[in-house]
Design a protein around this motif. Structure first.
Motif, PDB file in Angstrom:
ATOM      1  N   ILE A 149       1.077  -1.134  -0.001  1.00  0.00           N
ATOM      2  CA  ILE A 149      -0.172   0.061   0.124  1.00  0.00           C
ATOM      3  C   ILE A 149       0.909   1.290   0.046  1.00  0.00           C
ATOM      4  CG2 ILE A 149      -1.664   1.205   1.293  1.00  0.00           C
ATOM      5  CD1 ILE A 149      -2.778  -1.284   2.383  1.00  0.00           C
ATOM      6  N   PRO A 150       0.665   2.149  -0.931  1.00  0.00           N
ATOM      7  CA  PRO A 150       1.611   3.286  -0.994  1.00  0.00           C
ATOM      8  C   PRO A 150       1.361   4.281   0.231  1.00  0.00           C
ATOM      9  CG  PRO A 150       0.356   3.054  -3.126  1.00  0.00           C
ATOM     10  CD  PRO A 150      -0.144   2.058  -2.113  1.00  0.00           C
ATOM     11  N   ASP A 151       2.420   4.978   0.464  1.00  0.00           N
ATOM     12  CA  ASP A 151       1.871   6.141   1.694  1.00  0.00           C
ATOM     13  C   ASP A 151       1.114   7.241   1.187  1.00  0.00           C
ATOM     14  OD1 ASP A 151       4.124   4.892   3.024  1.00  0.00           O
ATOM     15  OD2 ASP A 151       5.485   6.484   2.805  1.00  0.00           O
ATOM     16  N   GLU A 152       0.820   7.411  -0.120  1.00  0.00           N
ATOM     17  CA  GLU A 152       0.010   8.503  -0.741  1.00  0.00           C
ATOM     18  C   GLU A 152      -1.446   7.850  -0.466  1.00  0.00           C
ATOM     19  OE1 GLU A 152      -0.972  11.023  -4.926  1.00  0.00           O
ATOM     20  OE2 GLU A 152       0.436   9.137  -4.640  1.00  0.00           O
ATOM     21  N   TYR A 153      -1.505   6.648  -0.607  1.00  0.00           N
ATOM     22  CA  TYR A 153      -2.911   6.206  -0.439  1.00  0.00           C
ATOM     23  C   TYR A 153      -3.481   6.077   1.185  1.00  0.00           C
ATOM     24  CZ  TYR A 153      -7.073   2.981  -0.932  1.00  0.00           C
ATOM     25  OH  TYR A 153      -8.263   2.522  -0.919  1.00  0.00           O
ATOM     26  N   LEU A 154      -2.675   6.263   2.122  1.00  0.00           N
ATOM     27  CA  LEU A 154      -2.863   6.396   3.302  1.00  0.00           C
ATOM     28  C   LEU A 154      -3.002   7.710   3.742  1.00  0.00           C
ATOM     29  CD1 LEU A 154      -0.253   3.703   4.798  1.00  0.00           C
ATOM     30  CD2 LEU A 154      -2.793   3.400   4.284  1.00  0.00           C
ATOM     31  N   PHE A 155      -2.275   8.638   3.061  1.00  0.00           N
ATOM     32  CA  PHE A 155      -2.511  10.095   3.349  1.00  0.00           C
ATOM     33  C   PHE A 155      -3.898  10.351   2.840  1.00  0.00           C
ATOM     34  CE2 PHE A 155       2.352  10.618   3.261  1.00  0.00           C
ATOM     35  CZ  PHE A 155       2.304  11.370   4.720  1.00  0.00           C
ATOM     36  N   ASN A 156      -4.369   9.753   1.593  1.00  0.00           N
ATOM     37  CA  ASN A 156      -5.582  10.154   1.065  1.00  0.00           C
ATOM     38  C   ASN A 156      -6.646   9.946   1.984  1.00  0.00           C
ATOM     39  OD1 ASN A 156      -4.251  11.569  -1.025  1.00  0.00           O
ATOM     40  ND2 ASN A 156      -4.406   9.844  -2.306  1.00  0.00           N
ATOM     41  N   ILE A 157      -6.556   8.597   2.659  1.00  0.00           N
ATOM     42  CA  ILE A 157      -7.549   8.173   3.467  1.00  0.00           C
ATOM     43  C   ILE A 157      -7.835   9.123   4.656  1.00  0.00           C
ATOM     44  CG2 ILE A 157      -8.171   6.051   5.202  1.00  0.00           C
ATOM     45  CD1 ILE A 157      -6.879   4.473   3.153  1.00  0.00           C
ATOM     46  N   GLN A 158      -6.658   9.407   5.314  1.00  0.00           N
ATOM     47  CA  GLN A 158      -6.749  10.237   6.358  1.00  0.00           C
ATOM     48  C   GLN A 158      -7.390  11.718   6.150  1.00  0.00           C
ATOM     49  OE1 GLN A 158      -2.711  10.548   8.306  1.00  0.00           O
ATOM     50  NE2 GLN A 158      -3.117   8.828   9.558  1.00  0.00           N
ATOM     51  N   GLU A 159      -6.945  12.291   4.945  1.00  0.00           N
ATOM     52  CA  GLU A 159      -7.463  13.574   4.591  1.00  0.00           C
ATOM     53  C   GLU A 159      -8.807  13.484   4.226  1.00  0.00           C
ATOM     54  OE1 GLU A 159      -6.408  16.843   1.063  1.00  0.00           O
ATOM     55  OE2 GLU A 159      -5.038  15.322   1.615  1.00  0.00           O
ATOM     56  N   THR A 160      -9.471  12.130   3.567  1.00  0.00           N
ATOM     57  CA  THR A 160     -10.720  12.354   3.329  1.00  0.00           C
ATOM     58  C   THR A 160     -11.689  12.052   4.695  1.00  0.00           C
ATOM     59  OG1 THR A 160     -10.322  11.150   1.261  1.00  0.00           O
ATOM     60  CG2 THR A 160     -12.438  10.652   2.387  1.00  0.00           C
ATOM     61  N   TYR A 161     -11.079  11.368   5.785  1.00  0.00           N
ATOM     62  CA  TYR A 161     -11.692  11.372   7.096  1.00  0.00           C
ATOM     63  C   TYR A 161     -11.829  12.631   7.735  1.00  0.00           C
ATOM     64  CZ  TYR A 161     -12.502   6.268   7.363  1.00  0.00           C
ATOM     65  OH  TYR A 161     -13.043   4.803   7.372  1.00  0.00           O
ATOM     66  N   THR A 162     -10.837  13.136   7.685  1.00  0.00           N
ATOM     67  CA  THR A 162     -10.623  14.375   8.695  1.00  0.00           C
ATOM     68  C   THR A 162     -11.639  15.528   7.864  1.00  0.00           C
ATOM     69  OG1 THR A 162      -8.606  15.181   7.515  1.00  0.00           O
ATOM     70  CG2 THR A 162      -8.598  13.980   9.567  1.00  0.00           C
ATOM     71  N   ASN A 163     -11.452  15.647   6.433  1.00  0.00           N
ATOM     72  CA  ASN A 163     -12.507  16.570   5.850  1.00  0.00           C
ATOM     73  C   ASN A 163     -14.066  16.112   6.346  1.00  0.00           C
ATOM     74  OD1 ASN A 163     -10.399  17.923   4.963  1.00  0.00           O
ATOM     75  ND2 ASN A 163     -10.243  16.883   2.812  1.00  0.00           N
ATOM     76  N   TYR A 164     -14.283  14.935   6.095  1.00  0.00           N
ATOM     77  CA  TYR A 164     -15.545  14.501   6.324  1.00  0.00           C
ATOM     78  C   TYR A 164     -15.935  15.223   7.765  1.00  0.00           C
ATOM     79  CZ  TYR A 164     -19.703  11.596   7.625  1.00  0.00           C
ATOM     80  OH  TYR A 164     -20.975  10.925   7.836  1.00  0.00           O
ATOM     81  N   ILE A 165     -15.198  14.617   8.814  1.00  0.00           N
ATOM     82  CA  ILE A 165     -15.535  14.855  10.179  1.00  0.00           C
ATOM     83  C   ILE A 165     -15.740  16.402  10.290  1.00  0.00           C
ATOM     84  CG2 ILE A 165     -14.621  14.949  12.469  1.00  0.00           C
ATOM     85  CD1 ILE A 165     -13.260  12.266  11.782  1.00  0.00           C
ATOM     86  N   ARG A 166     -14.842  17.280   9.689  1.00  0.00           N
ATOM     87  CA  ARG A 166     -15.010  18.701   9.850  1.00  0.00           C
ATOM     88  C   ARG A 166     -16.369  19.138   9.218  1.00  0.00           C
ATOM     89  NH1 ARG A 166      -9.302  18.792   8.881  1.00  0.00           N
ATOM     90  NH2 ARG A 166      -9.595  19.218   6.848  1.00  0.00           N
ATOM     91  N   GLN A 167     -16.353  18.749   7.914  1.00  0.00           N
ATOM     92  CA  GLN A 167     -17.729  19.422   7.140  1.00  0.00           C
ATOM     93  C   GLN A 167     -18.909  18.836   7.798  1.00  0.00           C
ATOM     94  OE1 GLN A 167     -16.946  17.756   3.213  1.00  0.00           O
ATOM     95  NE2 GLN A 167     -15.030  19.030   2.936  1.00  0.00           N
ATOM     96  N   HIS A 168     -19.140  17.799   8.317  1.00  0.00           N
ATOM     97  CA  HIS A 168     -20.375  17.407   9.031  1.00  0.00           C
ATOM     98  C   HIS A 168     -20.463  17.686  10.513  1.00  0.00           C
ATOM     99  CE1 HIS A 168     -20.098  15.234   5.027  1.00  0.00           C
ATOM    100  NE2 HIS A 168     -21.423  15.222   5.039  1.00  0.00           N
ATOM    101  N   ASN A 169     -19.511  18.223  11.224  1.00  0.00           N
ATOM    102  CA  ASN A 169     -19.544  18.643  12.541  1.00  0.00           C
ATOM    103  C   ASN A 169     -19.877  17.429  13.431  1.00  0.00           C
ATOM    104  OD1 ASN A 169     -19.088  20.707  14.327  1.00  0.00           O
ATOM    105  ND2 ASN A 169     -21.353  21.113  14.280  1.00  0.00           N
ATOM    106  N   ILE A 170     -19.534  16.296  13.063  1.00  0.00           N
ATOM    107  CA  ILE A 170     -19.787  14.950  13.681  1.00  0.00           C
ATOM    108  C   ILE A 170     -19.198  15.098  15.072  1.00  0.00           C
ATOM    109  CG2 ILE A 170     -19.559  12.481  13.877  1.00  0.00           C
ATOM    110  CD1 ILE A 170     -19.204  12.856  10.651  1.00  0.00           C
ATOM    111  N   LYS A 171     -19.990  14.664  16.281  1.00  0.00           N
ATOM    112  CA  LYS A 171     -19.394  14.568  17.502  1.00  0.00           C
ATOM    113  C   LYS A 171     -18.644  13.320  17.571  1.00  0.00           C
ATOM    114  CE  LYS A 171     -22.497  14.917  20.822  1.00  0.00           C
ATOM    115  NZ  LYS A 171     -23.715  14.435  21.874  1.00  0.00           N
ATOM    116  N   THR A 172     -16.888  13.801  17.804  1.00  0.00           N
ATOM    117  CA  THR A 172     -16.051  13.154  17.459  1.00  0.00           C
ATOM    118  C   THR A 172     -14.892  13.314  18.565  1.00  0.00           C
ATOM    119  OG1 THR A 172     -16.162  13.185  14.804  1.00  0.00           O
ATOM    120  CG2 THR A 172     -14.234  12.362  15.900  1.00  0.00           C
TER     121      THR A 172
END
Length: 210
Positions: A149-172
């Motif tokens: 698994i490339p590092d870039e793929y793992l970076f993208n996963i983290q960025e996708t999650y953090t963006n989702y959490i911020r945008q939807h204001n989820i209790k986290t």
């Protein structure tokens, strides 16, 4: 327990399943674990992502939906605590990363139908680790199909999650899991247990491990 449905998320290798097992044991809860090993397209996807991304994501979504529908839609949902090592919305997040636009639009239509029938977690625990730590954990658990698994793929996963959490204001509850050892260090697990005893507003709440 203040929360009836607790979900744990994070990138590949973050320690979601380990923490879910430990919390379920400590809190004497029902446990929902992602059955990724049953997906026949997973090894093929890592070898040829373009060819196998769509069947991979469809299989995951169908299995997650079936599992959550069966386990969560029971009469005692709000009398018992449930811990899960995945958020159903991860279906959409990974599909957006892995699918071309036309396939993603079709996938999203199916997702929307299923999502409306499920229960959203009361609180999300998100484990954040640097990619170097994720790769070390991936090597340690030694699943052959994950080793490239490339590092870039793992970076993208983290960025996708953090963006989702911020945008939807989820209790986290966001845990800095850079040095996490939930299995071997009782104090690390206690941080999470103590965090689950508190009431939170919607949004992100950060914790570090000793």
């Amino acid at each position: 327990m203040k929360y009836h449905f607790i979900t744990i998320e994070g990138s590949i290798g973050a320690g979601k399943t380990t923490l879910a097992h430990l919390l379920a044991k400590k809190l004497n809860t029902r446990l929902i674990l992602e059955e990724f090993a049953d997906n026949p397209f997973l090894p093929k996807f890592y070898e040829n992502p373009k060819q196998y991304a769509f069947p991979l994501e469809l299989f995951f979504m169908a299995e997650r939906f079936k599992q959550q529908k069966e386990l969560l839609h029971t009469n005692d949902l709000f009398q018992h605590v449930t811990v899960s090592d995945y958020l159903f919305t991860k279906c959409l997040l990974f599909a957006k990363m892995n699918l071309p636009e036309e396939e993603f639009r079709l996938y999203q239509k199916l997702f929307d139908i299923m999502y409306q029938q499920l229960t959203f977690p009361d609180i999300l625990i998100y484990l954040h680790s640097p990619v170097t730590r994720l790769q070390a954990n991936i090597r340690k658990r030694n699943r052959s199909y994950e080793q490239q698994i490339p590092d870039e793929y793992l970076f993208n996963i983290q960025e996708t999650y953090t963006n989702y959490i911020r945008q939807h204001n989820i209790k986290t509850i966001i845990i800095d899991a850079s040095n996490a050892d939930f299995l071997g260090n009782e104090a690390h697990l206690q941080v999470v247990l103590d965090a689950l005893e508190k009431d939170y507003d919607t949004g992100q709440h950060f914790f570090t491990l000793p």
